[in-house]
Design a protein around this motif. Structure first.
Motif, PDB file in Angstrom:
ATOM      1  N   ALA A  74       0.860  -1.186   0.000  1.00 24.12           N
ATOM      2  CA  ALA A  74       0.000   0.000   0.000  1.00 24.12           C
ATOM      3  C   ALA A  74       0.891   1.229   0.000  1.00 24.12           C
ATOM      4  O   ALA A  74       1.868   1.298   0.745  1.00 24.12           O
ATOM      5  CB  ALA A  74      -0.899   0.008   1.229  1.00 24.12           C
ATOM      6  N   SER A  75       0.551   2.173  -0.880  1.00 26.12           N
ATOM      7  CA  SER A  75       1.287   3.433  -0.912  1.00 26.12           C
ATOM      8  C   SER A  75       0.472   4.474  -1.650  1.00 26.12           C
ATOM      9  O   SER A  75      -0.279   4.154  -2.573  1.00 26.12           O
ATOM     10  CB  SER A  75       2.648   3.250  -1.597  1.00 26.12           C
ATOM     11  N   GLU A  76       0.609   5.715  -1.210  1.00 27.04           N
ATOM     12  CA  GLU A  76      -0.015   6.853  -1.872  1.00 27.04           C
ATOM     13  C   GLU A  76      -1.502   6.627  -2.160  1.00 27.04           C
ATOM     14  O   GLU A  76      -1.984   6.886  -3.254  1.00 27.04           O
ATOM     15  CB  GLU A  76       0.736   7.182  -3.154  1.00 27.04           C
ATOM     16  N   GLY A  77      -2.237   6.087  -1.189  1.00 30.05           N
ATOM     17  CA  GLY A  77      -3.675   5.934  -1.324  1.00 30.05           C
ATOM     18  C   GLY A  77      -4.131   4.801  -2.219  1.00 30.05           C
ATOM     19  O   GLY A  77      -5.292   4.758  -2.603  1.00 30.05           O
ATOM     20  N   SER A  78      -3.228   3.882  -2.576  1.00 22.43           N
ATOM     21  CA  SER A  78      -3.644   2.744  -3.379  1.00 22.43           C
ATOM     22  C   SER A  78      -3.038   1.463  -2.814  1.00 22.43           C
ATOM     23  O   SER A  78      -2.090   1.494  -2.037  1.00 22.43           O
ATOM     24  CB  SER A  78      -3.236   2.922  -4.844  1.00 22.43           C
ATOM     25  N   VAL A  79      -3.621   0.358  -3.213  1.00 23.38           N
ATOM     26  CA  VAL A  79      -3.123  -0.960  -2.824  1.00 23.38           C
ATOM     27  C   VAL A  79      -2.774  -1.681  -4.119  1.00 23.38           C
ATOM     28  O   VAL A  79      -3.494  -1.594  -5.112  1.00 23.38           O
ATOM     29  CB  VAL A  79      -4.188  -1.755  -2.034  1.00 23.38           C
ATOM     30  N   LYS A  80      -1.656  -2.396  -4.101  1.00 24.21           N
ATOM     31  CA  LYS A  80      -1.219  -3.143  -5.278  1.00 24.21           C
ATOM     32  C   LYS A  80      -1.072  -4.613  -4.910  1.00 24.21           C
ATOM     33  O   LYS A  80      -0.593  -4.933  -3.828  1.00 24.21           O
ATOM     34  CB  LYS A  80       0.123  -2.615  -5.774  1.00 24.21           C
ATOM     35  N   LEU A  81      -1.504  -5.483  -5.822  1.00 26.87           N
ATOM     36  CA  LEU A  81      -1.325  -6.929  -5.689  1.00 26.87           C
ATOM     37  C   LEU A  81      -0.529  -7.405  -6.892  1.00 26.87           C
ATOM     38  O   LEU A  81      -0.754  -6.937  -8.014  1.00 26.87           O
ATOM     39  CB  LEU A  81      -2.665  -7.665  -5.698  1.00 26.87           C
TER      40      LEU A  81
ATOM     41  N   THR B 259      -8.144   0.400  -4.813  1.00 31.14           N
ATOM     42  CA  THR B 259      -8.302   1.325  -3.684  1.00 31.14           C
ATOM     43  C   THR B 259      -8.228   0.551  -2.367  1.00 31.14           C
ATOM     44  O   THR B 259      -8.476  -0.660  -2.334  1.00 31.14           O
ATOM     45  CB  THR B 259      -9.659   2.035  -3.751  1.00 31.14           C
ATOM     46  N   PRO B 260      -7.924   1.248  -1.276  1.00 32.12           N
ATOM     47  CA  PRO B 260      -7.957   0.584   0.027  1.00 32.12           C
ATOM     48  C   PRO B 260      -9.337  -0.009   0.350  1.00 32.12           C
ATOM     49  O   PRO B 260      -9.431  -1.097   0.912  1.00 32.12           O
ATOM     50  CB  PRO B 260      -7.579   1.697   1.009  1.00 32.12           C
ATOM     51  N   ASP B 261     -10.403   0.690  -0.042  1.00 28.81           N
ATOM     52  CA  ASP B 261     -11.746   0.171   0.213  1.00 28.81           C
ATOM     53  C   ASP B 261     -12.003  -1.120  -0.556  1.00 28.81           C
ATOM     54  O   ASP B 261     -12.585  -2.067  -0.024  1.00 28.81           O
ATOM     55  CB  ASP B 261     -12.814   1.206  -0.158  1.00 28.81           C
ATOM     56  N   ALA B 262     -11.594  -1.167  -1.813  1.00 28.84           N
ATOM     57  CA  ALA B 262     -11.793  -2.377  -2.622  1.00 28.84           C
ATOM     58  C   ALA B 262     -10.966  -3.535  -2.069  1.00 28.84           C
ATOM     59  O   ALA B 262     -11.434  -4.680  -2.015  1.00 28.84           O
ATOM     60  CB  ALA B 262     -11.439  -2.107  -4.077  1.00 28.84           C
ATOM     61  N   PHE B 263      -9.742  -3.258  -1.637  1.00 29.07           N
ATOM     62  CA  PHE B 263      -8.922  -4.319  -1.046  1.00 29.07           C
ATOM     63  C   PHE B 263      -9.563  -4.820   0.248  1.00 29.07           C
ATOM     64  O   PHE B 263      -9.603  -6.020   0.501  1.00 29.07           O
ATOM     65  CB  PHE B 263      -7.492  -3.836  -0.780  1.00 29.07           C
ATOM     66  N   ALA B 264     -10.086  -3.900   1.055  1.00 35.34           N
ATOM     67  CA  ALA B 264     -10.746  -4.293   2.299  1.00 35.34           C
ATOM     68  C   ALA B 264     -11.972  -5.153   2.009  1.00 35.34           C
ATOM     69  O   ALA B 264     -12.246  -6.116   2.734  1.00 35.34           O
ATOM     70  CB  ALA B 264     -11.142  -3.059   3.114  1.00 35.34           C
TER      71      ALA B 264
ATOM     72  N   HIS C 244      -3.925  -4.525   8.256  1.00 32.25           N
ATOM     73  CA  HIS C 244      -3.426  -3.145   8.318  1.00 32.25           C
ATOM     74  C   HIS C 244      -3.464  -2.456   6.955  1.00 32.25           C
ATOM     75  O   HIS C 244      -3.251  -1.258   6.857  1.00 32.25           O
ATOM     76  CB  HIS C 244      -1.990  -3.134   8.855  1.00 32.25           C
ATOM     77  N   ILE C 245      -3.771  -3.218   5.896  1.00 32.05           N
ATOM     78  CA  ILE C 245      -3.861  -2.665   4.543  1.00 32.05           C
ATOM     79  C   ILE C 245      -5.332  -2.512   4.202  1.00 32.05           C
ATOM     80  O   ILE C 245      -6.125  -3.410   4.408  1.00 32.05           O
ATOM     81  CB  ILE C 245      -3.173  -3.585   3.525  1.00 32.05           C
ATOM     82  N   GLY C 246      -5.707  -1.399   3.658  1.00 31.31           N
ATOM     83  CA  GLY C 246      -7.106  -1.174   3.299  1.00 31.31           C
ATOM     84  C   GLY C 246      -7.892  -0.615   4.464  1.00 31.31           C
ATOM     85  O   GLY C 246      -7.349  -0.217   5.488  1.00 31.31           O
ATOM     86  N   ARG C 247      -9.182  -0.602   4.293  1.00 32.47           N
ATOM     87  CA  ARG C 247     -10.104  -0.113   5.317  1.00 32.47           C
ATOM     88  C   ARG C 247     -11.194  -1.141   5.500  1.00 32.47           C
ATOM     89  O   ARG C 247     -11.564  -1.815   4.550  1.00 32.47           O
ATOM     90  CB  ARG C 247     -10.732   1.201   4.860  1.00 32.47           C
ATOM     91  N   PRO C 248     -11.780  -1.241   6.699  1.00 33.23           N
ATOM     92  CA  PRO C 248     -12.883  -2.190   6.867  1.00 33.23           C
ATOM     93  C   PRO C 248     -14.067  -1.820   5.989  1.00 33.23           C
ATOM     94  O   PRO C 248     -14.358  -0.640   5.839  1.00 33.23           O
ATOM     95  CB  PRO C 248     -13.247  -2.079   8.345  1.00 33.23           C
TER      96      PRO C 248
END
Length: 112
Positions: free
Chosen positions: A23-30, A44-49, A101-105
């Motif tokens: 996670a960096s700069e407001g995005s999550v990468k897989l 996005t953090p929301d989509a990852f969550a 710790h990555i993303g948001r609930p």
């Protein structure tokens, strides 16, 4: 291949080849570390969550598709392709809370 600080599940076998997340700069990468093309799913953090919540509850993810290809591989978000064994290791890590710790609930998660 990886420049960011990437994390893999502790359930992955030996070596670096596994599904990695950062996670960096407001995005999550897989990414699948053994992918010769180095394809990365950016979300996005929301989509990852919502993906991790879905993996924990057994529900489908509303934001990130997880499908099986005709040859038995796992395709994540239409971008990252991995083996069932590596995906299973990632899912075990998700269920153990290794990526909490990555993303948001998601909105429907308890306590939110």
């Amino acid at each position: 291949m990886f420049v960011d600080s990437w994390q893999k599940s502790s359930y992955c076998g030996e070596g670096e080849s596994c599904v990695h997340v950062t996670a960096s700069e407001g995005s999550v990468k897989l990414a699948e570390s053994s992918d010769p093309d180095g394809l990365i799913l950016r979300t996005t953090p929301d989509a990852f969550a919502s993906l991790t919540h879905a993996l924990k509850t057994g529900a489908p993810s509303p934001d990130i598709d997880v499908t099986r290809t005709p040859d038995g591989l796992i395709r994540v978000g239409g971008v990252v392709t991995t083996t069932p064994e590596k995906w299973d290791a990632f899912v075990l890590g998700v269920r153990a809370g290794e990526f909490d710790h990555i993303g948001r609930p998601p909105l429907d998660a308890p306590g939110r």
